[in-house]
Design an enzyme around this catalytic site. Structure first.
Site, PDB file in Angstrom:
ATOM      1  CD1 TRP A 157     -10.700   7.206  -2.645  1.00 21.34           C
ATOM      2  CD2 TRP A 157      -8.790   8.027  -1.845  1.00 21.34           C
ATOM      3  NE1 TRP A 157     -10.933   8.507  -2.302  1.00 21.34           N
ATOM      4  CE2 TRP A 157      -9.780   9.035  -1.800  1.00 21.34           C
ATOM      5  CE3 TRP A 157      -7.501   8.313  -1.383  1.00 21.34           C
ATOM      6  CZ2 TRP A 157      -9.508  10.321  -1.318  1.00 21.34           C
ATOM      7  CZ3 TRP A 157      -7.239   9.580  -0.903  1.00 21.34           C
ATOM      8  CH2 TRP A 157      -8.229  10.574  -0.878  1.00 21.34           C
ATOM      9  CG  HIS A 170      -6.236   0.597  -1.105  1.00 19.88           C
ATOM     10  ND1 HIS A 170      -6.733  -0.354  -0.237  1.00 19.88           N
ATOM     11  CD2 HIS A 170      -7.298   0.968  -1.867  1.00 19.88           C
ATOM     12  CE1 HIS A 170      -8.023  -0.524  -0.458  1.00 19.88           C
ATOM     13  NE2 HIS A 170      -8.392   0.251  -1.443  1.00 19.88           N
ATOM     14  CB  CYS A 210      -0.958  -0.006   1.182  1.00 21.06           C
ATOM     15  SG  CYS A 210      -0.169   0.172   2.808  1.00 21.06           S
TER      16      CYS A 210
END
Length: 418
Positions: free
Chosen positions: A359, A361, A151
């Site tokens: 997002w 990750h 991540c």
């Protein structure tokens, strides 16, 4: 081997699990949305206690390797001994290069999250994020080495320097906190420390924290636009903040807020900003972590959260991250094992609806030949990202700077690939 360890993981962490629906997530509690329900990171990703230990060790190693002057490949022996566990050191692998002209495959999509393997992410990165001065770039070996840490590797490879998290923002609802503390009581078998930690956690609103960070980044970008030296940038920034009557204008000139640009390595590099603020742009990423990091403090706070730690300033929204040491939550019951942090890369997307933002990750470091298996990359919508895990009770939204010539934070990112 990986399937066997996944079965072991279920048995190892079963005592630690909050089943779906028992405890609301940060974003769910704050906004009543349909984000993920909260469980442990280990349960969600099929990890054993040893897996989590190795992930935490590699996270710390990345932090050390990313400091100025440190090499990814050659850490001092003392540092290696301190931060590398044997399994973690042996298993992590740098993913191979991908041809620049190879298009990525579609991600596997479910709900608000799309998933792919790291090799496919490299292909998408080369097509979407790699551009320098308008030209596509093949991901270098050094960049793939950074990426392999999981991540934090994704944020690292997109932001340039290892994330320092100094310019972090959050939103804490003081009125909700006081009201809930006064008008509610501990649940059955819930200790006072657990109760207070839960009330504080539920009083954070990640949507508003993200909005604050994005609004500040917008002001910074306006101040950067016509400034060709740092003094002009600071003057422009103070003018913009004064016009908005923003509390940040009262920050000390030596504070992290006003010194953030000059402390960004790529601002000083000839192929980056070359000391010209107009060549830089402010972008956003996110970090989830645990509040109870004071090793000399109460053991209850390390287990259930520190109500006073990492709260934002009520006027500016800034979070003092100086005491963030990347220390994970302490186990309260046998078998519990917690990951120390989770990073999500956002960049400078212009989407006005937070729920439509993407997002990026990952699950863990890349270990295709080890027990963890290959690194998977996720693209999550905001409600999925902000929901978090039981491992974390704080979610901050952090501003950093990258050269405008980099495209790692494009105006628009589509989830998965079509």
């Amino acid at each position: 081997m990986y399937k066997r360890r996944s079965l072991l993981a279920f048995a190892t962490v079963s005592a630690a699990i909050f089943t779906a629906g028992v405890m609301p997530s940060v974003s769910h509690a704050a906004s009543g949305g349909d984000g993920e329900r909260e469980g442990s990171y280990a349960e969600t990703h099929g990890l054993t206690a040893e897996d989590v230990k190795n992930i935490n060790a590699l996270n710390k190693r990345a932090l050390t390797a990313g400091q100025p002057g440190n090499s990814l490949a050659e850490l001092p022996p003392s540092v290696s001994a301190l931060f590398r566990s044997p399994d973690a050191a042996d298993e992590r692998v740098t993913p191979p290069a991908e041809p620049l002209n190879r298009m990525p495959d579609a991600y596997r999509a479910y709900g608000g999250r799309a998933t792919t393997v790291v090799n496919n992410y490299i292909r998408k990165w080369q097509q979407v994020y790699s551009h320098r001065d308008g030209n596509q770039q093949q991901m270098t070996e050094e960049q793939r080495e950074k990426l392999s840490y999981g991540c934090v590797g994704i944020t690292w490879v997109n932001s340039g320097p290892y994330p320092t998290n100094k310019l972090a923002f959050a939103f804490f609802d003081e009125n909700k906190y006081k009201s809930d503390l006064e008008n509610s009581r501990p649940r059955p078998n819930e200790t006072q420390a657990e109760f207070e930690g839960r009330i504080v956690k539920d009083s954070f609103d990640e949507g508003k924290g993200f909005k604050r960070a994005r609004d500040v980044a917008s002001v910074m970008n306006k101040a950067l636009d016509s400034a060709h030296d740092e003094g002009t940038y600071i003057d422009n920034l103070k003018t913009e903040l004064a016009n908005k009557n923003d509390a940040l204008r009262y920050e000390d000139s030596r504070s992290n807020f006003y010194s953030a640009l000059r402390n960004t390595p790529s601002f000083k590099e000839r192929d980056g900003g070359n000391y010209d603020p107009s060549k830089m742009k402010a972008v956003v990423y996110s970090k989830h972590f645990w509040s109870g990091q004071d090793q000399r403090g109460s053991s209850d706070k390390r287990k259930y959260g520190d109500p006073d730690a990492f709260r934002p300033d009520q006027g500016t929204g800034l979070v003092d991250m100086s005491k963030d040491r990347n220390i994970p939550r302490s186990p309260a019951q046998p078998g519990e094992s917690w990951v120390n942090f989770d990073y999500g890369w956002f960049g400078a997307q212009t989407e006005s609806d937070a729920d439509k933002t993407i997002w990026t990750h990952a699950n863990h470091y890349h270990a295709p030949n080890g027990g963890l298996g290959p690194m998977n990359v996720y693209e999550s919508k905001f409600r999925n990202w902000s929901a978090g895990y039981a491992d974390f009770d704080r979610g901050t939204y952090v501003i950093t700077f990258i050269p405008k010539s980099w495209n790692t934070a494009p105006a628009e990112v589509k989830q998965g690939w079509s």
